[in-house]
Design an enzyme around this catalytic site. Structure first.
Site, PDB file in Angstrom:
ATOM      1  N   ASP A  54       0.805  -0.972   0.040  1.00 50.46           N
ATOM      2  CA  ASP A  54      -0.017   0.024  -0.129  1.00 50.46           C
ATOM      3  C   ASP A  54       0.733   1.368  -0.003  1.00 50.46           C
ATOM      4  O   ASP A  54       0.729   2.187  -0.609  1.00 50.46           O
ATOM      5  CB  ASP A  54      -0.697  -0.062   1.492  1.00 50.46           C
ATOM      6  CG  ASP A  54      -2.282  -0.582   1.074  1.00 50.46           C
ATOM      7  OD1 ASP A  54      -2.777  -0.371   0.022  1.00 50.46           O
ATOM      8  OD2 ASP A  54      -2.496  -1.396   1.924  1.00 50.46           O
ATOM      9  N   LYS A 140     -14.042  -6.456   6.647  1.00 53.58           N
ATOM     10  CA  LYS A 140     -13.564  -6.451   5.423  1.00 53.58           C
ATOM     11  C   LYS A 140     -12.886  -7.877   5.576  1.00 53.58           C
ATOM     12  O   LYS A 140     -12.028  -8.262   6.331  1.00 53.58           O
ATOM     13  CB  LYS A 140     -12.470  -5.622   5.047  1.00 53.58           C
ATOM     14  CG  LYS A 140     -11.692  -5.734   3.783  1.00 53.58           C
ATOM     15  CD  LYS A 140     -10.811  -4.453   3.453  1.00 53.58           C
ATOM     16  CE  LYS A 140     -10.555  -4.385   2.095  1.00 53.58           C
ATOM     17  NZ  LYS A 140      -9.798  -5.657   1.347  1.00 53.58           N
TER      18      LYS A 140
HETATM   19  S1  IVH Z   1     -17.300  -3.847  -0.672  1.00 51.76           S
HETATM   20  C1  IVH Z   1     -16.247  -1.906  -5.078  1.00 51.76           C
HETATM   21  N1  IVH Z   1     -17.145  -5.004   1.350  1.00 51.76           N
HETATM   22  O1  IVH Z   1     -12.220  -5.777  -0.785  1.00 51.76           O
HETATM   23  C2  IVH Z   1     -15.994  -1.392  -3.733  1.00 51.76           C
HETATM   24  N2  IVH Z   1     -15.645  -5.380  -0.328  1.00 51.76           N
HETATM   25  O2  IVH Z   1     -13.597  -4.206  -2.756  1.00 51.76           O
HETATM   26  C3  IVH Z   1     -17.156  -2.042  -2.683  1.00 51.76           C
HETATM   27  N3  IVH Z   1     -13.814  -7.073   0.513  1.00 51.76           N
HETATM   28  O3  IVH Z   1     -11.253  -7.550  -3.197  1.00 51.76           O
HETATM   29  C4  IVH Z   1     -16.534  -3.327  -2.088  1.00 51.76           C
HETATM   30  N4  IVH Z   1     -14.573  -7.585   2.266  1.00 51.76           N
HETATM   31  O4  IVH Z   1     -13.708  -8.531  -2.504  1.00 51.76           O
HETATM   32  C5  IVH Z   1     -16.556  -4.600   0.143  1.00 51.76           C
HETATM   33  N5  IVH Z   1     -17.206  -6.239   3.404  1.00 51.76           N
HETATM   34  C6  IVH Z   1     -16.740  -5.902   2.000  1.00 51.76           C
HETATM   35  C7  IVH Z   1     -15.504  -6.539   1.673  1.00 51.76           C
HETATM   36  C8  IVH Z   1     -14.925  -6.320   0.342  1.00 51.76           C
HETATM   37  C9  IVH Z   1     -13.687  -7.678   1.414  1.00 51.76           C
HETATM   38  C10 IVH Z   1     -12.897  -7.085  -0.747  1.00 51.76           C
HETATM   39  C11 IVH Z   1     -13.453  -7.133  -2.181  1.00 51.76           C
HETATM   40  C12 IVH Z   1     -12.399  -6.609  -2.816  1.00 51.76           C
HETATM   41  C13 IVH Z   1     -11.571  -5.517  -2.131  1.00 51.76           C
HETATM   42  C14 IVH Z   1     -12.407  -4.132  -2.482  1.00 51.76           C
END
Ligand code: IVH
Length: 729
Positions: A54, A140
Site C-alpha cells: 500500500d 473486510k
Molecule cells: S465492498 C467496489 N465489502 O475488498 C468497492 N469489499 O472491494 C466495494 N472485500 O477484493 C467493495 N470484504 O472483495 C466490500 N465487506 C466488504 C469486503 C470487500 C472484502 C474485498 C473485495 C475486494 C476488495 C475491494
C-alpha cells in the site's frame, strides 16, 4: 486505535525532487509494484505485507499527482485490476474461460489511521452537502473476490475479479461451495438478473485442518487462508476443489435487473430471502465519532468471527448518494476500508534454530511458545540475521512481543525487558552453529559487506536449486532449458542434489520430469529433455576451463577471475593444488605481486588476489570441493583452458609463441571450424575471448559478424582477415 501515519511520513513532500528524479522514482515504484503483483498473484509468494505494498502504491499515486505531466499511462495506478490493497485473485489464470464483468469489479481505497478516516468522512460531507451521512461499517473479509450471477434464480456463472474488467469463469469450482445455492428459492422472488459479489474464503479452522492433512500427506502447506483459497479456486478439477473447505459471504452486488436495491437494508433482506449469507456484524453510523466507535467495536469482535478479516469497510448507505459520489477508474468514492494495525501478543522464545536458505544464507528463526495471533497459532518467527538479533537484543528465554506483518508473516517486534531472566546471554549465530552449516556441516562465511552468514559448500542440499541454475546459466556452462522451474523440479523430485548430478540423469527421466503439482502434472517433454542432453554434452566437449570454474559458484570468483585462473592452470586438478594460489594467499595488504619472485613471472591480473586465492583453495579443500573433483573423475570430465599461458613473458621471448600476450576475438564464418582456429591461436600463445573490449588486440573477421565488427571499429580494435592471421601465426 493507533495512528501509524509514520509509515507514509514524508511521502507527499516531493518539493526537493527534480522532474528527472521524480520520473526515475515513478519508474522504480511501478517496477516494484509490478514485481510484487507477480509475486502475489502468479507465484503466491508475497515478499512484503499488504501495508508495505500500500505504501508503495500510494507513494506512486501521490508522485503522479504532483507531476501529472510525467505520469506513465501504463502505470499500475491506472489499471482497474490493481489496487492500493494487495489484490486477492490474480489477473488471468490459465485454463479458464474469460468473461467481461457487466459492471467493473472495482477496488477500494484504504485508510490507515483515524486521521485518514476523518478526511474520508469530511469528503463525504462536503460532496453530499450534509452534516450527517448515513454509512454502514462491516468486516473486510480477507478472501478472494468473486462475482456470482443468477438468472431467473438459477446460478448462471461465477467469475474471479481478474483484472477488474475481465475475470476467469470458475463456475464449476464455485458450485462446490455448500453456502452457494445453485438455485434461489422461488418464494424469494429473486430479480431476473442478480449479480452477487462477495468473498470466497476458508475459515481458520478449515484452513488449519487442510494444512494438517497436507502436512501428513507430505504435501507443501499453504501460507495463509487467503493464499490457500486463491490456489484452490485456480484448480482445474472441481472434484479436488470440493475437498477443500471453501465458504462464501456476500457483501455487495453488481448488475441487478428486475429489483430496486436502494439501500444496504434492502440488499440484506433479499440475501436473507435467497438463503445467501450476508456479511455480519454490521453497524450503522452517521457521524465520525459513531464510525470510529464501530471500527473499535469490530476490532474487539473480528477475531471471534472464525475467518480472516483485515479491516472495516465503510460504505455510504443509500444508493442515490452512492451514485452522486461516483467512482474513479479504480475505486468508488462512496466506500473505503480502514485497515487494522497488526495484532500484537506476548510469548516466550524457547530456542533459536537456524535455517539454510536457497542461496546458503543462514537465517535464525525464533521457536516460540505457541500463541494465537490474528487468527492463527504462531509457533515460529524469523529473526532475519545477527544484526537484527543484536539490534533488538533478543535472547533465548526472553518474553517477546510478536505480530503478523500484513497478517501473514509472524515477526518479533521487541523484547519485554522487564521479564528478562537473569541468566540470559546474548545470542551468537556463529557460535550456535559451531561455525558449520547446520544443513550439511560445510564451511560458513560472512562475505565482506554483508550481514548474513552463508554456507559455501557446493553440495549443500539446501542450496541445490540455486547452484544448479548458476552452473547451467548462459555465462557458465550454458545448458539450455534449465531455468528455475526445471532446477526446482529436479531437486524436489530427487533427480539432482548437486550440479554435477545433471550429467548422470537419463534423457528418459528428464522427459517425464513433472514440473507441475501432483494435482496438475506437467511434463518437461522429449524435446526439452533432448535439448538439455545436447547442451550438457556440448559443455563436456567444448566449454573451456574458465566456464567450468565460473560455473562452480566459488565465492568471489566471477567471470573475469575465472578467466584469469584458467590462464594460469592447465586443468581443474592443477587449480585445486595450485602453488601460485598458495603463494598468492600469503600476501598481506600492501604486498605487491610484482615484487614476489614466485608470482612476478605470471603477471597475474588484478581480478585474482589473495582473497580469491584463499576462496578457491578453501573450496577445493572442503568436503564439497573434494566431492566435485571425485565426481568429475568419475564422469570422465576434464575441461582444459583455451587461454593457457601462465608465463606470458617467457612465451613471448622464446619466439615460438608469436602471439603471446595478444588477445583475439573471432567473428563470422571462417574457412575452418572456429575451435580449430582458436586452438592455433592458443598454441601460438594468444588468448581468445568471447567478446570485444578495449583489451582486445585483434578481431579476426570472416563472412558476416556485423555487430562485433562495429564494436571493434568503435573501440579502435584492429580488424584482420584470415590471411592476416596466418601471417601473424
Ligand atoms: S465492498 C467496489 N465489502 O475488498 C468497492 N469489499 O472491494 C466495494 N472485500 O477484493 C467493495 N470484504 O472483495 C466490500 N465487506 C466488504 C469486503 C470487500 C472484502 C474485498 C473485495 C475486494 C476488495 C475491494
Amino acid at each position: 486505535m493507533s495512528s501509524d501515519d509514520d509509515l507514509f511520513s514524508g511521502a507527499d513532500d516531493f518539493s526537493g525532487l527534480t522532474p528527472l528524479e521524480a520520473r526515475a522514482e515513478m519508474a522504480r515504484l511501478a517496477a516494484e509494484i509490478d514485481r510484487h503483483n507477480r509475486l502475489y498473484y502468479t507465484e503466491a509468494q508475497p515478499e512484503i505485507s499488504d501495508r508495505e505494498y500500500d505504501a508503495q502504491f500510494r507513494r506512486l499515486e501521490k508522485l503522479e499527482a504532483a507531476f501529472p505531466e510525467l505520469a506513465d499511462p501504463q502505470s499500475p495506478t491506472r489499471r482497474v485490476g490493481d489496487t492500493a490493497e494487495a489484490p486477492a485473485a490474480g489477473p488471468v489464470a490459465t485454463g479458464f474461460e474469460q468473461i467481461r464483468h457487466p459492471v467493473p469489479m472495482l477496488s477500494i481505497d484504504d485508510l490507515f489511521s483515524e486521521g485518514e478516516v476523518a478526511d474520508f468522512f469530511k469528503r463525504l460531507q462536503k460532496n453530499l452537502g450534509a452534516e450527517r451521512v448515513p454509512v454502514t461499517i462491516e468486516p473486510k473479509i480477507d478472501g478472494v473476490a468473486v462475482s456470482i450471477v443468477y438468472r431467473d434464480g438459477v446460478l448462471d456463472y461465477a467469475a474471479t475479479r481478474g483484472d477488474g474488467a475481465t475475470g476467469d469463469v470458475i463456475t464449476a469450482n464455485v458450485r462446490t461451495i455448500a453456502s452457494v445455492p445453485g438455485r434461489l428459492p422461488a418464494s424469494a422472488h429473486p430479480p431476473a438478473v442478480f449479480e452477487v459479489r462477495g468473498e470466497v474464503f476458508m475459515t481458520n479452522e478449515g484452513f488449519a485442518r487442510l494444512n494438517e492433512e497436507r502436512d501428513e500427506a507430505g504435501l507443501p502447506t499453504f501460507a495463509n487462508p487467503r493464499n490457500s483459497t486463491a490456489g484452490t479456486l485456480k484448480l482445474l478439477d472441481p472434484a479436488e476443489v470440493a475437498k477443500r473447505p471453501l465458504d462464501f459471504i456476500a457483501h455487495g452486488f453488481g448488475l441487478v435487473e428486475g429489483a430496486e436495491l436502494a439501500s444496504v437494508g434492502a440488499f440484506h433482506e433479499l440475501l436473507d430471502r435467497c438463503g445467501l449469507r450476508k456479511n455480519e456484524p454490521i453497524w450503522r453510523a452517521g457521524t465520525l465519532e459513531e464510525i470510529l466507535a464501530a471500527i473499535a467495536e469490530l476490532d474487539e469482535k473480528r477475531h471471534g468471527l472464525g475467518h480472516g478479516t483485515d479491516g472495516a469497510v465503510i460504505k455510504v448507505d443509500d444508493r442515490a448518494s452512492q451514485e452522486r459520489l461516483g467512482a474513479t477508474s479504480r475505486a468508488p468514492r462512496w466506500a473505503a476500508a480502514y485497515k487494522y494495525p497488526p495484532e500484537q501478543k506476548e510469548t516466550v522464545l524457547h530456542s533459536i534454530t537456524i535455517q539454510v536458505g536457497r542461496t546458503g544464507v543462514l537465517t535464525p528463526v525464533a521457536e516460540l511458545e505457541p500463541v494465537f495471533v490474528s487468527g492463527t497459532t504462531v509457533r515460529r518467527a524469523t529473526l532475519h540475521n545477527q544484526d537484527e538479533i543484536d539490534r533488538k537484543d533478543v535472547r533465548i528465554g526472553d518474553t517477546v512481543v510478536i505480530e503478523k506483518a500484513g497478517e501473514i508473516i509472524p515477526s518479533v517486534v521487541r523484547v519485554v525487558m522487564e521479564k528478562r531472566r537473569g541468566d540470559s546471554a546474548p545470542f551468537s549465530l556463529v557460535e550456535h552453529v559451531g561455525h558449520q552449516c547446520p544443513s550439511c556441516g560445510g564451511p560458513i562465511e560472512q562475505p565482506e559487506g554483508f550481514v548474513a552468514w552463508r554456507c559455501v559448500n557446493f553440495a549443500c542440499p539446501a542450496q541445490a536449486v540455486n547452484r544448479i541454475r548458476q552452473f547451467s546459466s548462459r555465462k557458465a556452462l550454458d545448458i539450455e532449458g534449465l531455468g528455475s522451474v526445471v532446477a526446482e523440479a529436479l531437486v524436489t523430485r530427487e533427480l539432482a542434489r548437486s550440479p554435477l548430478d545433471l550429467f548422470a540423469i537419463p534423457e528418459a527421466s528428464l522427459a517425464v520430469l513433472n514440473l507441475g503439482t501432483d494435482e496438475e502434472p506437467r511434463m518437461l517433454g522429449e524435446k526439452n529433455a533432448a535439448k538439455i542432453v545436447r547442451t550438457r554434452e556440448r559443455a563436456i566437449r567444448e566449454m573451456p576451463l574458465n566456464r567450468w570454474i565460473y560455473a562452480m559458484g566459488i565465492p568471489q570468483v566471477g567471470e573475469s577471475a575465472a578467466l584469469e585462473l584458467a590462464r594460469l592452470h592447465a586443468g581443474i586438478r592443477e587449480l585445486a593444488a595450485s602453488e601460485i594460489l598458495a603463494e598468492l594467499r600469503t600476501l598481506k595488504t600492501g604486498d605487491r605481486k610484482e615484487d614476489n619472485p614466485l608470482l612476478a613471472p605470471h603477471r597475474i591480473a588484478s581480478e585474482v588476489g589473495p582473497a580469491v586465492a584463499k576462496s578457491v583453495l578453501d573450496f577445493f579443500a572442503s568436503n564439497g570441493g573434494r566431492a566435485v573433483l571425485a565426481r568429475l573423475d568419475e564422469l570422465g570430465i576434464d575441461p582444459k583452458p583455451d587461454n593457457y599461458a601462465p608465463l606470458p613473458d617467457e612465451a613471448a621471448a622464446s619466439g615460438d609463441k608469436p602471439l603471446a600476450g595478444k588477445t583475439f576475438v573471432i567473428t563470422g564464418t571462417l574457412s575452418a571450424p572456429r575451435d580449430d582456429i582458436k586452438a592455433r591461436i592458443v598454441a601460438a600463445g594468444g588468448k581468445v575471448a568471447g567478446s570485444i573490449s578495449k583489451n582486445t588486440d585483434y578481431l579476426v573477421a570472416g563472412e558476416g559478424g556485423g555487430s562485433k565488427r562495429a564494436k571493434a571499429e568503435e573501440l579502435g580494435v584492429e580488424v584482420i582477415d584470415e590471411a592476416a592471421l596466418d601471417a601473424l601465426l
